[in-house]
Motif scaffolding. Structure first.
Motif, PDB file in Angstrom:
ATOM      1  N   MET A  76      23.173  68.086  48.587  1.00  0.00           N
ATOM      2  CA  MET A  76      21.982  67.024  49.371  1.00  0.00           C
ATOM      3  C   MET A  76      21.691  67.488  50.539  1.00  0.00           C
ATOM      4  O   MET A  76      20.326  67.281  50.976  1.00  0.00           O
ATOM      5  CB  MET A  76      22.788  65.700  49.599  1.00  0.00           C
ATOM      6  N   ASN A  77      22.372  68.308  51.138  1.00  0.00           N
ATOM      7  CA  ASN A  77      21.874  68.915  52.640  1.00  0.00           C
ATOM      8  C   ASN A  77      20.720  69.812  52.099  1.00  0.00           C
ATOM      9  O   ASN A  77      19.762  69.983  52.738  1.00  0.00           O
ATOM     10  CB  ASN A  77      23.086  69.605  52.930  1.00  0.00           C
ATOM     11  N   ALA A  78      20.960  70.587  51.010  1.00  0.00           N
ATOM     12  CA  ALA A  78      19.958  71.421  50.396  1.00  0.00           C
ATOM     13  C   ALA A  78      18.715  71.024  50.088  1.00  0.00           C
ATOM     14  O   ALA A  78      17.544  71.345  50.355  1.00  0.00           O
ATOM     15  CB  ALA A  78      20.602  72.290  49.391  1.00  0.00           C
ATOM     16  N   HIS A  79      18.883  69.538  49.316  1.00  0.00           N
ATOM     17  CA  HIS A  79      17.803  68.842  49.011  1.00  0.00           C
ATOM     18  C   HIS A  79      16.883  68.354  50.215  1.00  0.00           C
ATOM     19  O   HIS A  79      15.613  68.244  50.238  1.00  0.00           O
ATOM     20  CB  HIS A  79      18.116  67.601  48.236  1.00  0.00           C
ATOM     21  N   LEU A  80      17.493  67.951  51.053  1.00  0.00           N
ATOM     22  CA  LEU A  80      16.742  67.495  52.425  1.00  0.00           C
ATOM     23  C   LEU A  80      16.241  68.496  53.040  1.00  0.00           C
ATOM     24  O   LEU A  80      15.121  68.400  53.680  1.00  0.00           O
ATOM     25  CB  LEU A  80      18.032  66.667  53.276  1.00  0.00           C
ATOM     26  N   ALA A  81      16.779  69.929  53.223  1.00  0.00           N
ATOM     27  CA  ALA A  81      16.173  70.777  53.853  1.00  0.00           C
ATOM     28  C   ALA A  81      14.890  71.332  53.157  1.00  0.00           C
ATOM     29  O   ALA A  81      13.990  71.614  53.684  1.00  0.00           O
ATOM     30  CB  ALA A  81      17.213  72.099  53.902  1.00  0.00           C
ATOM     31  N   GLU A  82      14.940  71.244  51.839  1.00  0.00           N
ATOM     32  CA  GLU A  82      13.841  71.549  51.161  1.00  0.00           C
ATOM     33  C   GLU A  82      12.684  70.438  51.411  1.00  0.00           C
ATOM     34  O   GLU A  82      11.358  70.780  51.271  1.00  0.00           O
ATOM     35  CB  GLU A  82      14.028  71.659  49.561  1.00  0.00           C
ATOM     36  N   ALA A  83      12.951  69.203  51.179  1.00  0.00           N
ATOM     37  CA  ALA A  83      12.211  68.276  51.475  1.00  0.00           C
ATOM     38  C   ALA A  83      11.335  68.284  52.807  1.00  0.00           C
ATOM     39  O   ALA A  83      10.061  67.791  52.988  1.00  0.00           O
ATOM     40  CB  ALA A  83      12.946  67.017  51.347  1.00  0.00           C
ATOM     41  N   LEU A  84      11.989  68.989  53.801  1.00  0.00           N
ATOM     42  CA  LEU A  84      11.432  68.822  55.192  1.00  0.00           C
ATOM     43  C   LEU A  84      11.029  70.251  55.649  1.00  0.00           C
ATOM     44  O   LEU A  84      10.842  70.592  56.699  1.00  0.00           O
ATOM     45  CB  LEU A  84      12.588  68.039  56.173  1.00  0.00           C
ATOM     46  N   ALA A  85      10.999  71.159  54.561  1.00  0.00           N
ATOM     47  CA  ALA A  85      10.796  72.630  55.111  1.00  0.00           C
ATOM     48  C   ALA A  85       9.330  72.822  55.489  1.00  0.00           C
ATOM     49  O   ALA A  85       9.339  73.589  56.386  1.00  0.00           O
ATOM     50  CB  ALA A  85      10.964  73.382  53.846  1.00  0.00           C
ATOM     51  N   ASP A  86       8.438  71.873  54.977  1.00  0.00           N
ATOM     52  CA  ASP A  86       7.112  72.230  55.471  1.00  0.00           C
ATOM     53  C   ASP A  86       6.664  70.923  56.636  1.00  0.00           C
ATOM     54  O   ASP A  86       5.378  70.829  57.002  1.00  0.00           O
ATOM     55  CB  ASP A  86       6.221  72.265  54.423  1.00  0.00           C
ATOM     56  N   ALA A  87       7.590  70.353  56.978  1.00  0.00           N
ATOM     57  CA  ALA A  87       7.262  69.370  58.210  1.00  0.00           C
ATOM     58  C   ALA A  87       6.740  69.809  59.187  1.00  0.00           C
ATOM     59  O   ALA A  87       6.974  71.245  59.592  1.00  0.00           O
ATOM     60  CB  ALA A  87       8.487  68.694  58.386  1.00  0.00           C
ATOM     61  N   ASP A  88       5.970  69.326  60.094  1.00  0.00           N
ATOM     62  CA  ASP A  88       4.954  69.723  61.176  1.00  0.00           C
ATOM     63  C   ASP A  88       5.938  69.766  62.518  1.00  0.00           C
ATOM     64  O   ASP A  88       5.187  70.147  63.445  1.00  0.00           O
ATOM     65  CB  ASP A  88       3.745  68.699  61.208  1.00  0.00           C
ATOM     66  N   GLY A  89       7.220  69.497  62.417  1.00  0.00           N
ATOM     67  CA  GLY A  89       7.842  69.590  63.564  1.00  0.00           C
ATOM     68  C   GLY A  89       7.863  68.362  64.515  1.00  0.00           C
ATOM     69  O   GLY A  89       8.745  68.018  65.389  1.00  0.00           O
ATOM     70  N   SER A  90       7.066  67.276  64.018  1.00  0.00           N
ATOM     71  CA  SER A  90       7.222  65.911  64.662  1.00  0.00           C
ATOM     72  C   SER A  90       8.502  65.250  64.214  1.00  0.00           C
ATOM     73  O   SER A  90       8.917  65.565  63.143  1.00  0.00           O
ATOM     74  CB  SER A  90       5.925  64.983  64.420  1.00  0.00           C
TER      75      SER A  90
END
Length: 287
Positions: free
Chosen positions: A175-189
């Motif tokens: 799940m940690n890996a899935h969450l990291a993938e989900a937010l990999a391209d987040a804008d930093g906000s």
């Protein structure tokens, strides 16, 4: 008429009919549970935002073409509809029952869906997924979307069930890996985050990742609920599970557990009616 005949001819049949009606209502009469969530992280400039959450249909039918269930959702006037896994059941698979529900829901509001363990286990689900995408269903495969709200946004995150992750580590690491993938391209906000995840028992992982609100299912309300005691069994949590329904908190992170709509390996619910959850996001009022 003797007392024995009266019992055999009147009371016993009446008791049997009442038991059948009770069991039918327990498994088919849908309840709506509403939670109001306020946070200082929610943007200004809005009054309320209504999320309707469904979960764990398990291919169950609620009337012809799911119309009673769809009408019930429509009356709730959602801004968005989310479905947290197990739309289908791998054992008694009925793709058409699942499709008809989503076909009706997408006419009401935008629909976001995350895949559960039964989607992963079913060989027939892939064809259904193509039909859901054609309907315009947002299938969140370890992804996020910023949704405009008032003067800002909220961040909707959707993750696959850990069974989709073929790594050799445990569910928490998956799940940690899935969450990291989900937010990999987040804008930093760091807007208010709403996580859609099938797995209830991984709440500590969601909290550790700073999720503000997690919407989950999978527990089926404990399947059978004992009044004043709680659910009896949940996959992933075992006997007398901690999280089977309602809202729970770890630090600043909250999780709402949807009791689900259908049944899987165990065919009956008891003191545990199918549930629709409504989450009303509201502006935090000053103390």
């Amino acid at each position: 008429m003797s007392r024995t005949k009266r019992w055999l001819l009147i009371y016993l049949p009446a008791a049997i009919v009442l038991c059948i009606y009770f069991l039918y209502a327990q498994n088919n009469s849908i309840v709506v549970t509403t939670y109001k969530v306020a946070s200082a992280k929610l943007p200004d400039g809005f009054d309320s935002y209504r999320i309707v959450q469904l979960s764990d249909l398990q291919s169950k039918e609620f009337g012809k073409e799911q119309r009673p269930l769809i009408r019930k959702v429509d009356k709730l006037d959602p801004d968005v509809i989310v479905f947290t896994g197990d739309l289908v059941d791998q054992v008694h698979y009925d793709g058409e029952a699942s499709f008809k529900l989503m076909e009706g829901l997408v006419k009401i509001a935008p629909v976001y869906f995350v895949r559960g363990n039964h989607e992963q286990a079913s060989r027939e689900y892939e064809e259904l997924e193509e039909r859901l995408l054609a309907l315009g269903i947002h299938i969140m495969k370890n992804a996020h979307e910023d949704i405009p709200l008032g003067d800002g946004v909220i961040r909707l995150i959707g993750v696959d069930d850990p069974t989709y992750n073929r790594q050799g580590d445990g569910d928490a690491d998956k799940m940690n890996a899935h969450l990291a993938e989900a937010l990999a391209d987040a804008d930093g906000s760091y807007p208010f985050t709403v996580l859609l995840s099938h797995r209830t028992e991984l709440f500590p992982v969601y909290a550790e990742n700073g999720i503000d609100l997690s919407l989950t299912g999978h527990a089926h309300g404990g399947q059978i609920r004992i009044p004043f005691k709680g659910g009896v069994f949940s996959p992933g949590q075992g006997m007398w599970p901690e999280w089977t329904e309602g809202m729970h908190e770890i630090g600043d992170s909250a999780m709402i557990v949807n009791r689900g709509l259908g049944n899987s390996s165990f065919p009956l619910r008891l003191f545990n009616q199918p549930e629709i959850v409504v989450v009303e996001l509201t502006a935090e009022t000053a103390a």
